[in-house]
Design a protein around this motif. Structure first.
Motif, PDB file in Angstrom:
ATOM      1  N   CYS A   1       3.917   0.528   2.649  1.00 21.44           N
ATOM      2  CA  CYS A   1       3.836   0.508   4.195  1.00 21.44           C
ATOM      3  C   CYS A   1       3.653  -1.315   4.358  1.00 21.44           C
ATOM      4  CB  CYS A   1       2.564   0.965   4.445  1.00 21.44           C
ATOM      5  SG  CYS A   1       2.240   1.518   6.093  1.00 21.44           S
TER       6      CYS A   1
ATOM      7  N   VAL B   1       3.751   9.649   9.933  1.00 17.52           N
ATOM      8  CA  VAL B   1       3.626   8.412  11.009  1.00 17.52           C
ATOM      9  C   VAL B   1       3.528   8.745  12.225  1.00 17.52           C
ATOM     10  CG1 VAL B   1       5.379   7.019  11.627  1.00 17.52           C
ATOM     11  CG2 VAL B   1       5.166   7.316   9.090  1.00 17.52           C
TER      12      VAL B   1
ATOM     13  N   ILE C   1       7.803   2.559   4.947  1.00 18.92           N
ATOM     14  CA  ILE C   1       7.455   2.335   6.441  1.00 18.92           C
ATOM     15  C   ILE C   1       7.294   0.974   6.815  1.00 18.92           C
ATOM     16  CG2 ILE C   1       6.059   2.836   8.158  1.00 18.92           C
ATOM     17  CD1 ILE C   1       5.021   5.216   6.488  1.00 18.92           C
TER      18      ILE C   1
ATOM     19  N   LYS D   1       6.720  -1.401   9.920  1.00 21.09           N
ATOM     20  CA  LYS D   1       5.980  -1.538  11.293  1.00 21.09           C
ATOM     21  C   LYS D   1       6.591  -2.402  12.000  1.00 21.09           C
ATOM     22  CE  LYS D   1       2.139  -1.573   8.976  1.00 21.09           C
ATOM     23  NZ  LYS D   1       0.519  -1.702   8.698  1.00 21.09           N
TER      24      LYS D   1
ATOM     25  N   VAL E   1      10.896   4.694   9.395  1.00 24.78           N
ATOM     26  CA  VAL E   1      10.323   5.135   8.117  1.00 24.78           C
ATOM     27  C   VAL E   1      11.689   5.708   7.418  1.00 24.78           C
ATOM     28  CG1 VAL E   1       9.200   7.478   7.395  1.00 24.78           C
ATOM     29  CG2 VAL E   1       8.751   6.635   9.501  1.00 24.78           C
TER      30      VAL E   1
ATOM     31  N   ASP F   1      -0.537  -0.278   0.770  1.00 20.15           N
ATOM     32  CA  ASP F   1      -0.670  -1.330   1.786  1.00 20.15           C
ATOM     33  C   ASP F   1      -0.676  -2.619   1.217  1.00 20.15           C
ATOM     34  OD1 ASP F   1      -0.277  -2.154   4.337  1.00 20.15           O
ATOM     35  OD2 ASP F   1      -2.559  -1.568   4.727  1.00 20.15           O
TER      36      ASP F   1
ATOM     37  N   ILE G   1       0.264   5.738  -1.976  1.00 24.69           N
ATOM     38  CA  ILE G   1       0.625   4.685  -1.009  1.00 24.69           C
ATOM     39  C   ILE G   1       0.150   3.521  -1.199  1.00 24.69           C
ATOM     40  CG2 ILE G   1       0.458   4.472   1.606  1.00 24.69           C
ATOM     41  CD1 ILE G   1      -0.146   7.633   1.589  1.00 24.69           C
TER      42      ILE G   1
ATOM     43  N   ALA H   1      -2.552   3.600   8.580  1.00 28.46           N
ATOM     44  CA  ALA H   1      -2.350   4.342   6.948  1.00 28.46           C
ATOM     45  C   ALA H   1      -3.242   5.462   6.922  1.00 28.46           C
ATOM     46  CB  ALA H   1      -2.304   2.998   6.104  1.00 28.46           C
TER      47      ALA H   1
ATOM     48  N   SER I   1       7.477   1.945  14.496  1.00 30.06           N
ATOM     49  CA  SER I   1       7.878   1.802  13.035  1.00 30.06           C
ATOM     50  C   SER I   1       9.062   2.601  12.599  1.00 30.06           C
ATOM     51  CB  SER I   1       6.562   2.243  12.248  1.00 30.06           C
ATOM     52  OG  SER I   1       6.127   3.614  12.562  1.00 30.06           O
TER      53      SER I   1
END
Length: 303
Positions: free
Chosen positions: A176, A267, A207, A209, A217, A152, A150, A245, A215
């Motif tokens: 994300c 989520v 994702i 936001k 997905v 961010d 993942i 997250a 958010s």
């Protein structure tokens, strides 16, 4: 059920935050993306470790807070002669707006992450919002390919290190970001079109936001719009995105396989835990949070 708990490796900051909102002011409390992610993910029955760096000025009781929340801190390097990363911000009446007063990178300026040996086989890796070269260095240290990586990130890295960021994005499974960042990354204001372009860069799931609008997905030719949980009293939005997250990553680490449906559930959990985070200052409200309370909010979000 697996007999051994799955592992989540978290890379992010452990820091001091000084925060002022219309509801009060706190000075040099425990902060940082890695810290919020660690505490939020600890709600689930998993093993997790934070890879980060702190200075010799970091209080032992703050490290105890992390340990008491069942977080492995062996990957947090203590730079004895250095000072810990420090962020200071002030929120306006409308708490979607804030001014950063100070960002002192301190020991983070020369951060060279070292993944603990027993986490080089972690099932899930969450690359918190840091320089893309730090994120890449962590992926290079893994002994086996994680089930899910993942990422961010934020507009700052898009502005300053775009090529390196695109390289990291090509190696991750789930990205994300927020709606403005999705538009900046792709040049598309239609989020569905932006999502398609981002999936072509590599990630299987995305994702996006949208602040108070929840958010989106995307993944596996499917998409879901997750609403926010309407909290009565927002005291401090700091760390909400990292908490989101962390809840998502913690839930997915507890799953035996990763499908669109599980990401969607993750989520919802991330949203629910973040809704608790903003009701208190710093991480106060998510310490040792009871899973049953979270489940109640998740069921409301589902409705």
């Amino acid at each position: 059920k697996l007999s051994k708990m799955n592992k989540l490796l978290i890379v992010g900051t452990v820091a001091f935050d000084s925060i002022e909102t219309p509801f009060g002011k706190v000075d040099k409390i425990l902060g940082g993306s890695g810290m919020y992610i660690g505490i939020a993910s600890s709600v689930f029955n998993i093993n997790n470790a934070i890879v980060s760096v702190i200075g010799g000025d970091f209080p032992k009781e703050y490290l105890s807070i992390l340990k008491n929340n069942k977080i492995d801190i062996s990957g947090i390097e203590i730079f004895k002669g250095g000072k810990t990363f420090f962020w200071e911000g002030v929120y306006h009446e409308n708490m979607n707006h804030r001014d950063t007063i100070t960002t002192d990178l301190n020991v983070l300026a020369d951060f060279n992450p070292i993944v603990p040996n027993n986490y080089k086989n972690a099932e899930i890796v969450l690359l918190g919002n840091l320089h893309p070269s730090i994120q890449l260095s962590v992926l290079d240290q893994m002994n086996s390919k994680p089930k899910l990586v993942i990422l961010d990130t934020m507009n700052y890295w898009m502005d300053n290190t775009l090529d390196e960021l695109i390289n990291v994005i090509s190696k991750v499974d789930l990205l994300c970001i927020n709606d403005q960042e999705a538009e900046q990354l792709t040049g598309e204001s239609d989020l569905r079109v932006a999502a398609k372009k981002i999936s072509e860069l590599g990630p299987k799931f995305l994702i996006i936001k949208k602040g108070e609008f929840g958010s989106l997905v995307f993944g596996e030719d499917d998409y879901y719009n997750c609403p926010i949980f309407p909290t009565e009293k927002v005291k401090d939005p700091t760390g909400a995105g990292d908490t989101f997250a962390g809840g998502l990553a913690g839930y997915l680490t507890s799953c035996s396989k990763i499908t669109f449906n599980e990401v969607k559930k993750g989520v919802m959990y991330g949203t629910a835990i973040a809704s608790y985070c903003i009701e208190g200052f710093g991480p106060n409200n998510i310490m040792n949070l009871d899973i049953n309370l979270i489940e109640q909010r998740v069921s409301k979000i589902k409705k």
